[in-house]
Design a protein around this motif. Structure first.
Motif, mmCIF file in Angstrom:
data_model
loop_
_atom_site.group_PDB
_atom_site.id
_atom_site.type_symbol
_atom_site.label_atom_id
_atom_site.label_comp_id
_atom_site.label_asym_id
_atom_site.label_seq_id
_atom_site.Cartn_x
_atom_site.Cartn_y
_atom_site.Cartn_z
ATOM 1 N N GLY A 1 0.804 -1.212 0.000
ATOM 2 C CA GLY A 1 0.000 0.000 0.000
ATOM 3 C C GLY A 1 0.836 1.260 0.000
ATOM 4 N N LEU A 2 1.883 1.294 0.824
ATOM 5 C CA LEU A 2 2.748 2.465 0.887
ATOM 6 C C LEU A 2 3.441 2.716 -0.445
ATOM 7 N N MET A 3 3.985 1.660 -1.016
ATOM 8 C CA MET A 3 4.677 1.805 -2.292
ATOM 9 C C MET A 3 3.743 2.352 -3.362
ATOM 10 N N ALA B 1 0.998 4.146 -2.986
ATOM 11 C CA ALA B 1 0.640 5.549 -2.738
ATOM 12 C C ALA B 1 1.738 6.477 -3.247
ATOM 13 N N TYR B 2 2.997 6.148 -2.959
ATOM 14 C CA TYR B 2 4.098 6.948 -3.498
ATOM 15 C C TYR B 2 4.091 6.925 -5.023
ATOM 16 N N ALA B 3 3.811 5.758 -5.595
ATOM 17 C CA ALA B 3 3.825 5.627 -7.051
ATOM 18 C C ALA B 3 2.732 6.477 -7.697
ATOM 19 N N GLU B 4 1.535 6.483 -7.102
ATOM 20 C CA GLU B 4 0.451 7.287 -7.657
ATOM 21 C C GLU B 4 0.776 8.778 -7.543
ATOM 22 N N GLY B 5 1.342 9.186 -6.408
ATOM 23 C CA GLY B 5 1.744 10.576 -6.255
ATOM 24 C C GLY B 5 2.781 10.981 -7.277
ATOM 25 N N TYR B 6 3.740 10.075 -7.520
ATOM 26 C CA TYR B 6 4.778 10.342 -8.530
ATOM 27 C C TYR B 6 4.144 10.525 -9.908
ATOM 28 N N GLU B 7 3.209 9.638 -10.253
ATOM 29 C CA GLU B 7 2.592 9.739 -11.582
ATOM 30 C C GLU B 7 1.817 11.040 -11.729
ATOM 31 N N LEU B 8 1.096 11.454 -10.673
ATOM 32 C CA LEU B 8 0.337 12.698 -10.750
ATOM 33 C C LEU B 8 1.270 13.895 -10.915
ATOM 34 N N GLY C 1 1.354 -10.365 -0.199
ATOM 35 C CA GLY C 1 0.202 -9.498 -0.407
ATOM 36 C C GLY C 1 -1.078 -10.310 -0.597
ATOM 37 N N ARG C 2 -0.987 -11.393 -1.355
ATOM 38 C CA ARG C 2 -2.144 -12.265 -1.570
ATOM 39 C C ARG C 2 -2.589 -12.890 -0.246
ATOM 40 N N TRP C 3 -1.602 -13.363 0.537
ATOM 41 C CA TRP C 3 -1.952 -13.995 1.814
ATOM 42 C C TRP C 3 -2.603 -12.992 2.769
ATOM 43 N N THR C 4 -2.121 -11.743 2.733
ATOM 44 C CA THR C 4 -2.702 -10.714 3.591
ATOM 45 C C THR C 4 -4.160 -10.478 3.225
ATOM 46 N N VAL C 5 -4.442 -10.364 1.926
ATOM 47 C CA VAL C 5 -5.818 -10.168 1.479
ATOM 48 C C VAL C 5 -6.676 -11.382 1.835
ATOM 49 N N LEU D 1 -11.097 -13.014 8.072
ATOM 50 C CA LEU D 1 -11.435 -12.359 9.332
ATOM 51 C C LEU D 1 -12.392 -11.178 9.156
ATOM 52 N N ALA D 2 -12.886 -10.986 7.934
ATOM 53 C CA ALA D 2 -13.810 -9.889 7.625
ATOM 54 C C ALA D 2 -13.241 -8.539 8.023
ATOM 55 N N VAL D 3 -11.950 -8.342 7.726
ATOM 56 C CA VAL D 3 -11.283 -7.063 7.966
ATOM 57 C C VAL D 3 -11.127 -6.350 6.629
ATOM 58 N N PRO D 4 -11.719 -5.164 6.456
ATOM 59 C CA PRO D 4 -11.607 -4.461 5.169
ATOM 60 C C PRO D 4 -10.188 -3.983 4.912
ATOM 61 N N LEU D 5 -9.623 -4.400 3.799
ATOM 62 C CA LEU D 5 -8.250 -4.038 3.425
ATOM 63 C C LEU D 5 -8.285 -3.314 2.084
ATOM 64 N N HIS D 6 -8.918 -2.156 2.049
ATOM 65 C CA HIS D 6 -9.128 -1.453 0.782
ATOM 66 C C HIS D 6 -7.813 -1.122 0.081
ATOM 67 N N VAL D 7 -6.885 -0.529 0.794
ATOM 68 C CA VAL D 7 -5.653 -0.038 0.186
ATOM 69 C C VAL D 7 -4.757 -1.194 -0.238
#
Length: 290
Positions: free
Chosen positions: A172-174, A176-183, A237-241, A247-253
């Motif tokens: 998620g952090l990576m 967010a930085y990437a989207e900011g860079y593109e903008l 990342g797949r395992w986290t999702v 566990l019904a934890v929303p992981l939007h980012v």
């Protein structure tokens, strides 16, 4: 202490050097004879004095085979540490198999990449208090100086679970930085995108080591023209999702960042072709053809 270390690649090789610099004796084995201190796992076990401790740093796909082969040369009172990116659900069965031989087991999530030798490694450990205490001289040598960088996260499996979540956050952090860079690169106003990234590195709420690394990449290639957008994922990342769903934890980012990596591998997205076709069909919108 004396430690056996299996797997001397980018992570394992640097760990060996950091441990040796701290005064520990490390006997390393790697499939590449040029890197290895011994010729086989059997010889590695023979070089160590009982009770032995052997740290395994190999890719997840060969971890079980490596540990099972190693266990044939180990015995009662020895400990195996898996520091690779194994799935946490593999840890308990692995520990049970080793326990039948009297061998202890620790799972350790390791973060730090190629910079760990210099800066230290973040360590997330799963296992018994007794086994963790026995390996503390090794953990203390590997972790960064100071009070942070190490946690005994819980019983067997907790170390890899913590590392899995760590890597999901990293996705998620990576991104967010990437989207900011593109903008920034798309803006008509900003004329010095690398300079903006560099300015963010100090005194801002978005400063971080990842941002430092982005700045480093832009110094070498200001427009990243030498790189492809194809981005692999190694499983965490797949395992986290998967755990978020369980566990019904929303992981939007984290979920969005994972799917963005999948999208990066499509030269011409079938889904977006379908969207284009539908817009044309219902609204007569123009389409772009090859």
């Amino acid at each position: 202490m004396q430690l056996g270390l299996v797997g001397l690649g980018r992570m394992g090789g640097n760990m060996r050097e950091r441990l040796r610099a701290a005064g520990h004796e490390v006997v390393g084995f790697d499939r590449d004879p040029a890197l290895s201190d011994v010729a086989s796992l059997t010889e590695l076990a023979e070089k160590l004095q009982a009770p032995r401790a052997v740290w395994v740093m190999v890719p997840a796909g060969v971890t079980d085979a490596t540990i099972d082969t190693l266990a044939e040369s180990l015995g009662d009172g020895d400990i195996v540490i898996d520091g690779g990116n194994s799935r946490f659900s593999d840890d308990a069965p692995r520990a049970e198999r080793l326990a039948t031989r009297g061998i202890g087991y620790l799972d350790v999530g390791v973060s730090g990449g190629v910079w760990g030798r210099q800066n230290g490694y973040g360590l997330m450990v799963g296992g018994s208090d007794e086994h963790v205490a026995r390996l503390m001289p090794i953990f203390s040598a590997l972790k960064p100086a100071g009070e942070f960088g190490f946690v005994h996260a819980g019983p067997v499996g907790a170390g890899h679970y913590a590392k899995m979540v760590h890597n999901g956050i990293e996705y998620g952090l990576m991104h967010a930085y990437a989207e900011g860079y593109e903008l920034l690169t798309a803006s008509e106003l900003v004329t010095d995108v690398p300079g903006v990234v560099k300015a963010w590195r100090d005194g801002t709420v978005v400063q971080s080591w990842l941002l430092d690394l982005l700045d480093r990449a832009l110094e070498a290639d200001p427009e990243l023209t030498e790189l492809s957008g194809w981005t692999e994922d190694t499983g965490e990342g797949r395992w986290t999702v998967d755990e978020g769903v369980r566990l019904a934890v929303p992981l939007h980012v984290i979920s969005a960042a994972l799917f963005a990596r999948f999208a990066s591998r499509q030269d011409d997205s079938p889904a977006m072709k379908a969207v284009s076709a539908l817009r044309q069909q219902f609204g007569g919108h123009a389409v772009h053809k090859r």
